[in-house]
Design a protein around this motif. Structure first.
Motif, short mmCIF file in Angstrom:
data_model
loop_
_atom_site.label_atom_id
_atom_site.label_comp_id
_atom_site.label_asym_id
_atom_site.label_seq_id
_atom_site.Cartn_x
_atom_site.Cartn_y
_atom_site.Cartn_z
N HIS A 41 -41.12 24.17 22.47
CA HIS A 41 -42.13 25.18 22.12
C HIS A 41 -42.47 26.02 23.35
N VAL A 42 -42.57 27.33 23.13
CA VAL A 42 -42.98 28.25 24.20
C VAL A 42 -44.39 28.76 23.87
N HIS A 43 -45.32 28.50 24.77
CA HIS A 43 -46.70 28.97 24.64
C HIS A 43 -46.77 30.34 25.34
N HIS A 44 -46.68 31.41 24.54
CA HIS A 44 -46.65 32.76 25.11
C HIS A 44 -48.01 33.22 25.63
N GLY A 45 -49.08 32.67 25.07
CA GLY A 45 -50.41 33.07 25.49
C GLY A 45 -50.79 34.48 25.09
N LEU A 46 -50.11 35.01 24.08
CA LEU A 46 -50.35 36.40 23.66
C LEU A 46 -51.49 36.53 22.64
N ARG A 47 -51.83 35.42 21.97
CA ARG A 47 -52.83 35.48 20.91
C ARG A 47 -53.86 34.36 21.08
N ALA A 48 -54.99 34.55 20.48
CA ALA A 48 -56.05 33.54 20.57
C ALA A 48 -55.61 32.23 19.92
N GLU A 49 -54.70 32.33 18.95
CA GLU A 49 -54.27 31.13 18.22
C GLU A 49 -53.22 30.31 18.97
N SER A 50 -52.73 30.82 20.13
CA SER A 50 -51.64 30.14 20.82
C SER A 50 -51.97 28.70 21.16
N ASP A 51 -53.18 28.44 21.64
CA ASP A 51 -53.58 27.08 21.99
C ASP A 51 -53.59 26.19 20.76
N ALA A 52 -54.11 26.72 19.67
CA ALA A 52 -54.19 25.94 18.43
C ALA A 52 -52.80 25.61 17.89
N GLU A 53 -51.87 26.56 18.01
CA GLU A 53 -50.50 26.31 17.56
C GLU A 53 -49.87 25.18 18.36
N ALA A 54 -50.04 25.23 19.70
CA ALA A 54 -49.48 24.18 20.55
C ALA A 54 -50.07 22.82 20.19
N THR A 55 -51.38 22.79 19.92
CA THR A 55 -52.05 21.53 19.56
C THR A 55 -51.53 21.01 18.22
N LEU A 56 -51.34 21.93 17.26
CA LEU A 56 -50.84 21.53 15.94
C LEU A 56 -49.46 20.86 16.06
N ILE A 57 -48.58 21.48 16.85
CA ILE A 57 -47.22 20.93 17.01
C ILE A 57 -47.28 19.59 17.73
N ALA A 58 -48.08 19.53 18.79
CA ALA A 58 -48.20 18.28 19.55
C ALA A 58 -48.72 17.15 18.68
N ASP A 59 -49.70 17.46 17.81
CA ASP A 59 -50.25 16.44 16.90
C ASP A 59 -49.18 15.93 15.94
N TYR A 60 -48.39 16.86 15.39
CA TYR A 60 -47.31 16.48 14.46
C TYR A 60 -46.32 15.56 15.18
N CYS A 61 -45.97 15.92 16.41
CA CYS A 61 -45.00 15.13 17.17
C CYS A 61 -45.54 13.73 17.48
N ARG A 62 -46.83 13.64 17.82
CA ARG A 62 -47.43 12.32 18.07
C ARG A 62 -47.44 11.47 16.80
N GLN A 63 -47.77 12.12 15.68
CA GLN A 63 -47.83 11.39 14.41
C GLN A 63 -46.49 10.78 14.04
N HIS A 64 -45.39 11.49 14.41
CA HIS A 64 -44.06 11.03 14.01
C HIS A 64 -43.23 10.54 15.20
N ALA A 65 -43.89 10.34 16.34
CA ALA A 65 -43.24 9.78 17.53
C ALA A 65 -42.01 10.60 17.94
N LEU A 66 -42.21 11.92 18.03
CA LEU A 66 -41.13 12.81 18.42
C LEU A 66 -41.42 13.41 19.81
N PRO A 67 -40.41 13.52 20.68
CA PRO A 67 -40.62 14.13 22.00
C PRO A 67 -40.97 15.62 21.86
N PHE A 68 -41.98 16.06 22.60
CA PHE A 68 -42.45 17.44 22.53
C PHE A 68 -42.39 18.05 23.93
#
Length: 410
Positions: A41-68
């Protein structure tokens, strides 16, 4: 989802947090068709939602034990005077390249879908980029394969899947803006096409498939020409003129893209101007193809010249094979003196049958191209010219042991 990779592959998925990539990730995870599965994942920092998107992906990866793996673009990195979309894409793929090499992944999956395909086809058609590349999105090789498993799926079907399987995702509000060309195509052009009776943007997919088949045929014909040019460093001008114009363009484009150190934009106008001049009776002309490579049009031949590879002098003291500016010099027996190989100097002459022959006159009589006159090996012993490339040699005893051939000779 189309699975092109092996069950034993280490798979990486490019994930933005939108419905496309989150659905792709979920489908791949559920398939279990991989040795390992990692998320980039690339955090471009272009939008206010960028942090939330990164958190959403990280949470999904933790839930399914996937490297992020995430990289963050520094604040204020992007220049508003340049294309942010193009620069963001370059940043993403630089990160992907680094991760693929560093982690040893076998393939990268991206979430391009059927709607993206239609937009890309229209974009390339309407911006005149259909002559030299496939219209549609396809498999890419960047030293590693890039697959598009959901390229046949519509955006609507991805939303249905996300709802059915409760896949989390975030909407990118910037996708609704029409100040980007692709967004304008998506929101303003395609809906109008689909509203007209008898028209459907979906037919563009069939057209792109046909164009790809044609391009593959043209590329194969161009490859046959390129094989000769790369092996012999030259090609017959009459044979080139006999080619279909589309094949000619592909030959020139391939020469540029294959030898350029980085991506070089090429206009069809430039390619067509080269083709036009080659077809005329102009005796000699030179065209730069890359920073190093030149196409020299001379009499009835086309030559490929690496402008940085040029020797001015060489000494030969023992038998062997020696390369000098595209010529192979072979000495087959020991010699008593030193053979000096150099380029032409004004006033040079060779004595044959007690007759002085100026090298400049030999070049004219033999129709030697200007660029080749500057690279031709002049063979001297004790200051006397005994041979001029593969054109002339006298009765000096060393010549019975010398063989000189142009690498492009048939």
């Amino acid at each position: 989802m189309e699975i092109n990779w092996k069950e034993t592959d280490k798979v990486a998925v490019a994930v933005s947090g939108g419905v496309d990539s989150m659905v792709l990730l979920d489908q791949v995870r559920r398939s279990g068709h991989y040795k390992t599965l990692s998320i980039l994942h690339v955090h471009h920092g272009l939008r206010a939602e960028s942090d939330a998107e990164a958190t959403l992906i990280a949470d999904y990866c933790r839930q399914h034990a996937l490297p992020f793996h995430m990289t963050r673009v520094p604040a204020d990195h992007f220049n508003a005077d340049r294309s942010i979309q193009n620069e963001a894409r370059d940043i993403r793929y630089r990160f992907f390249d680094e991760m693929m090499a560093g982690q040893g992944y076998d393939c990268l999956l991206t979430a391009h879908h059927r709607d993206d395909q239609v937009e890309t086809i229209l974009f390339r058609l309407l911006t005149g980029r259909y002559h030299l590349q496939p219209l549609g999105i396809g498999r890419v090789d960047r030293g590693y394969p890039v697959y598009r498993p959901i390229l046949s799926d519509t955006k609507a079907s991805l939303y249905r899947y996300a709802a059915l399987h409760q896949v989390p995702f975030m909407e990118d509000a910037s996708n609704e803006k029409t100040d980007y060309t692709r967004n304008a195509i998506r929101h303003q052009l395609i809906p109008v096409i689909n509203q007209i009776e008898g028209l459907s943007a979906e037919h563009l997919n069939d057209f792109a498939a046909w164009q790809r088949e044609v391009l593959e045929m043209v590329t194969e014909q161009a490859h046959q020409v390129l094989t000769v040019m790369n092996e012999q460093q030259r090609y017959s001008r009459p044979l080139f003129n006999a080619l279909n114009p589309v094949v000619k363009r592909q030959v020139l484009l391939s020469l540029i893209t294959d030898h350029a150190a980085s991506h070089t934009p090429v206009s069809r106008h430039y390619l067509d101007e080269i083709i036009r001049v080659i077809k005329t009776e102009k005796a000699q002309v030179s065209y730069p193809l890359t920073n190093r490579l030149r196409l020299e049009v001379a009499y009835d031949q086309l030559y490929l010249i690496d402008s940085e590879e040029k020797l001015n002098e060489m000494m030969i003291t023992q038998p062997g094979e020696f390369e000098f500016n595209g010529f192979m010099i072979q000495l087959t027996a020991p010699i008593t003196d030193i053979i000096r190989v150099r380029v032409f100097e004004p006033g040079d002459f060779i004595v044959i049958n007690q007759q002085h022959q100026k090298l400049s006159r030999i070049f004219i009589n033999e129709k030697i191209p200007r660029f080749l006159r500057e690279r031709l090996p002049v063979i001297t012993v004790n200051g006397d010219v005994i041979a001029v490339g593969n054109l002339k040699k006298n009765h000096h005893p060393f010549n019975q042991y010398l063989q000189i051939t142009f690498k492009g000779a048939e």
